[in-house]
Design an enzyme around this catalytic site. Structure first.
Site, short mmCIF file in Angstrom:
data_model
loop_
_atom_site.label_atom_id
_atom_site.label_comp_id
_atom_site.label_asym_id
_atom_site.label_seq_id
_atom_site.Cartn_x
_atom_site.Cartn_y
_atom_site.Cartn_z
N GLY A 13 0.81 -1.22 0.00
CA GLY A 13 0.00 0.00 0.00
C GLY A 13 0.83 1.26 0.00
N GLN A 14 0.15 2.39 0.20
CA GLN A 14 0.80 3.71 0.12
C GLN A 14 1.94 3.84 1.12
OE1 GLN A 14 -1.58 7.07 1.35
NE2 GLN A 14 -0.16 8.55 0.47
N LEU A 15 1.70 3.44 2.36
CA LEU A 15 2.72 3.56 3.40
C LEU A 15 3.78 2.45 3.30
CD1 LEU A 15 3.84 4.71 6.10
CD2 LEU A 15 2.08 3.41 7.30
N ASP A 34 1.59 -8.95 1.38
CA ASP A 34 0.31 -8.32 1.05
C ASP A 34 -0.57 -9.36 0.39
OD1 ASP A 34 -1.74 -6.45 -0.13
OD2 ASP A 34 -0.30 -4.94 0.55
N ASP A 52 -2.41 -13.30 3.89
CA ASP A 52 -3.69 -12.71 4.25
C ASP A 52 -3.78 -12.65 5.77
OD1 ASP A 52 -6.32 -12.06 4.74
OD2 ASP A 52 -7.15 -13.43 3.24
N TYR A 142 -14.06 2.88 10.13
CA TYR A 142 -12.59 2.92 10.16
C TYR A 142 -12.11 3.46 11.51
CZ TYR A 142 -7.88 4.56 8.80
OH TYR A 142 -6.53 4.81 8.73
N LYS A 146 -10.16 1.46 14.48
CA LYS A 146 -8.80 1.85 14.89
C LYS A 146 -8.77 2.23 16.38
CE LYS A 146 -6.23 1.52 11.11
NZ LYS A 146 -4.92 0.88 10.99
P1 NAD Z 1 -3.37 1.17 1.63
O1 NAD Z 1 -4.83 0.94 1.43
O2 NAD Z 1 -2.62 1.88 0.57
O3 NAD Z 1 -2.63 -0.22 1.89
C1 NAD Z 1 -3.19 -1.23 2.71
C2 NAD Z 1 -2.73 -2.55 2.16
O4 NAD Z 1 -3.32 -3.59 2.95
C3 NAD Z 1 -3.15 -2.80 0.71
O5 NAD Z 1 -2.02 -3.01 -0.10
C4 NAD Z 1 -4.04 -4.03 0.79
O6 NAD Z 1 -3.89 -4.92 -0.32
C5 NAD Z 1 -3.57 -4.68 2.08
N1 NAD Z 1 -4.57 -5.58 2.66
C6 NAD Z 1 -5.91 -5.38 2.77
N2 NAD Z 1 -6.50 -6.46 3.32
C7 NAD Z 1 -5.50 -7.35 3.60
C8 NAD Z 1 -5.47 -8.65 4.18
N3 NAD Z 1 -6.60 -9.26 4.57
N4 NAD Z 1 -4.27 -9.25 4.31
C9 NAD Z 1 -3.14 -8.65 3.88
N5 NAD Z 1 -3.10 -7.43 3.31
C10 NAD Z 1 -4.27 -6.79 3.17
O7 NAD Z 1 -3.20 1.87 3.04
P2 NAD Z 1 -1.98 2.77 3.54
O8 NAD Z 1 -2.31 4.16 3.23
O9 NAD Z 1 -0.70 2.19 3.08
O10 NAD Z 1 -2.15 2.59 5.10
C11 NAD Z 1 -1.35 1.68 5.85
C12 NAD Z 1 -1.79 1.75 7.29
O11 NAD Z 1 -1.63 3.08 7.78
C13 NAD Z 1 -3.26 1.39 7.49
O12 NAD Z 1 -3.40 0.63 8.65
C14 NAD Z 1 -3.94 2.73 7.63
O13 NAD Z 1 -5.09 2.64 8.44
C15 NAD Z 1 -2.86 3.55 8.30
N6 NAD Z 1 -3.02 4.97 8.03
C16 NAD Z 1 -2.84 5.46 6.77
C17 NAD Z 1 -3.05 6.81 6.54
C18 NAD Z 1 -2.89 7.41 5.16
O14 NAD Z 1 -3.17 8.59 4.99
N7 NAD Z 1 -2.43 6.66 4.17
C19 NAD Z 1 -3.39 7.65 7.59
C20 NAD Z 1 -3.58 7.10 8.85
C21 NAD Z 1 -3.36 5.76 9.07
N1 SER Z 2 -5.80 9.06 5.53
C1 SER Z 2 -6.69 8.19 6.23
C2 SER Z 2 -8.05 8.20 5.62
O1 SER Z 2 -8.39 9.22 5.04
C3 SER Z 2 -6.77 8.62 7.67
O2 SER Z 2 -6.45 7.55 8.45
O3 SER Z 2 -8.76 7.25 5.74
#
Ligand code: NAD
Ligand code: SER
Length: 316
Positions: A13-15, A34, A52, A142, A146
């Site tokens: 994912g993004q992070l 992933d 998973d 969500y 969390k």
């Molecule tokens: P994202 O949606 O880009 O990535 C999440 C990844 O989880 C995806 O690649 C998806 O394929 C994978 N996934 C989903 N279900 C799954 C499963 N059952 N088993 C294995 N993998 C699975 O999200 P992100 O932006 O990379 O966020 C990563 C974490 O950071 C998350 O927990 C999110 O809540 C948290 N977060 C992100 C943000 C943000 O702005 N991006 C902000 C606050 C918190």
């Molecule tokens: N960037 C995230 C969202 O918008 C916040 O956790 O869901």
């Protein structure tokens, strides 16, 4: 180089895409996992596996087989996607975390990172300089998942001695992987559209202020917090974690300084009410005190860096 073996869930994912690359610079073995395929950069620089988090036995076998001693559990469903499919989001976010917590406790994993979010706050939370400890009544699935996740993390620390650490990320802004179904995604999309089309239709109102953070700050802060000696970590639920705060009209004005003919229009959708339930700015004094947190990027510095990078991608 540290010798711990790290597993990252949701690494595609993004992070995760960027966090894995940063962890690989300091840890010998970082296994990215992933449900979906990883980017070439993720797969070429180390191990990448399909895992998973909803299948506890598969996760436990993997952790045992590869002697995993740290997990970064990033897999989750974000706010906007979660509101469209609440049952599914609850299952992935809650059951996934419970599986990971149990697997850690049952297999001697010594450290766990759980990404929390500003979505743990809700409409009754003070919006400006939201304190570490305050009213928390999230109204998205969500945010609810969390917040419950934070409580479980604290419980596993108190009752099972698991070294769980967590940050309440603001909206993350980056260019390597597109944002994954959140309410703050406009602040990523706007840069790509500005570079490619010089215009953007925003799904939030012009003056909706939200806490945001540029990915290099998020990655550095995450690693700094995880490397801090355990006795200095006083928060086992989720640290407030601030970068900069701005509204769509503010980022549009910064983009116009670099792309003068950029234009923005506004067509708020269901994500507007989610955004309005969240804080506008975050007080992260506890993170500053405990492990010295200080962001480097403000809106102007981030805009310059984002536009330079997305323009390079758009013109390849
Ligand atoms: P994202 O949606 O880009 O990535 C999440 C990844 O989880 C995806 O690649 C998806 O394929 C994978 N996934 C989903 N279900 C799954 C499963 N059952 N088993 C294995 N993998 C699975 O999200 P992100 O932006 O990379 O966020 C990563 C974490 O950071 C998350 O927990 C999110 O809540 C948290 N977060 C992100 C943000 C943000 O702005 N991006 C902000 C606050 C918190
Ligand atoms: N960037 C995230 C969202 O918008 C916040 O956790 O869901």
């Amino acid at each position: 180089m540290h010798s711990d073996t790290i597993l990252v869930t949701g690494a595609g994912g993004q992070l995760g895409t960027e966090l894995v690359l940063a962890l690989r610079k300091i840890y010998k073995t970082v296994i990215a996992s992933d449900l979906k395929d990883g980017t070439p950069e993720l797969k070429e620089g180390g191990d990448f596996v399909r895992l998973d988090v909803l299948y506890k036995n598969g996760l436990a076998d993997f952790v045992k087989r590869f002697n995993i001693n740290q997990i970064y559990h990033l897999a989750a469903i974000l706010s906007a996607t979660g509101e469209k499919n609440p049952e599914f989001a609850w299952r992935v976010n809650m059951k996934g975390l419970r599986n990971v917590l149990d697997v850690c406790a049952e297999n001697g994993v010594k450290k766990l990172f759980f990404p929390s979010t500003i979505a743990v706050f809700g409409p009754t939370t003070p919006k400006v300089n939201t304190p570490q400890y305050t009213v928390m009544e999230p109204n998205t699935i969500y945010g609810i998942s969390k917040q419950a996740g934070e409580r479980w993390c604290d419980w596993y620390f108190q009752k099972r001695g698991l070294d769980v650490r967590s940050l309440r990320y603001p909206g993350l802004i980056s260019y390597k992987t597109k944002a994954g179904g959140g309410t703050t995604d406009y602040a990523v999309d706007i840069f790509f559209e500005a570079a490619e089309k010089k215009k953007y239709e925003c799904f939030l109102k012009h003056d909706t202020v939200l806490p945001m953070m540029y990915m290099p700050d998020a990655i550095r802060g995450t690693i700094e917090m995880m490397e801090t000696p355990a006795e200095k970590i006083t928060v086992r639920s989720g640290y407030n974690f601030a970068g900069c705060s701005f509204a769509p009209q503010d980022v549009a004005a910064e983009i116009k300084k670099i792309i003068p003919d950029f234009s923005i229009s506004y067509k708020p959708d269901f994500r507007q009410s989610i955004a309005e339930s969240w804080p506008q700015s975050i007080d992260d004094a506890v993170a500053q005190k405990d492990w010295g947190w200080k962001p480097e990027f403000d809106l102007s510095k981030m805009t310059k860096d984002m536009l330079a990078n997305v323009s390079a991608i758009a013109h390849v």
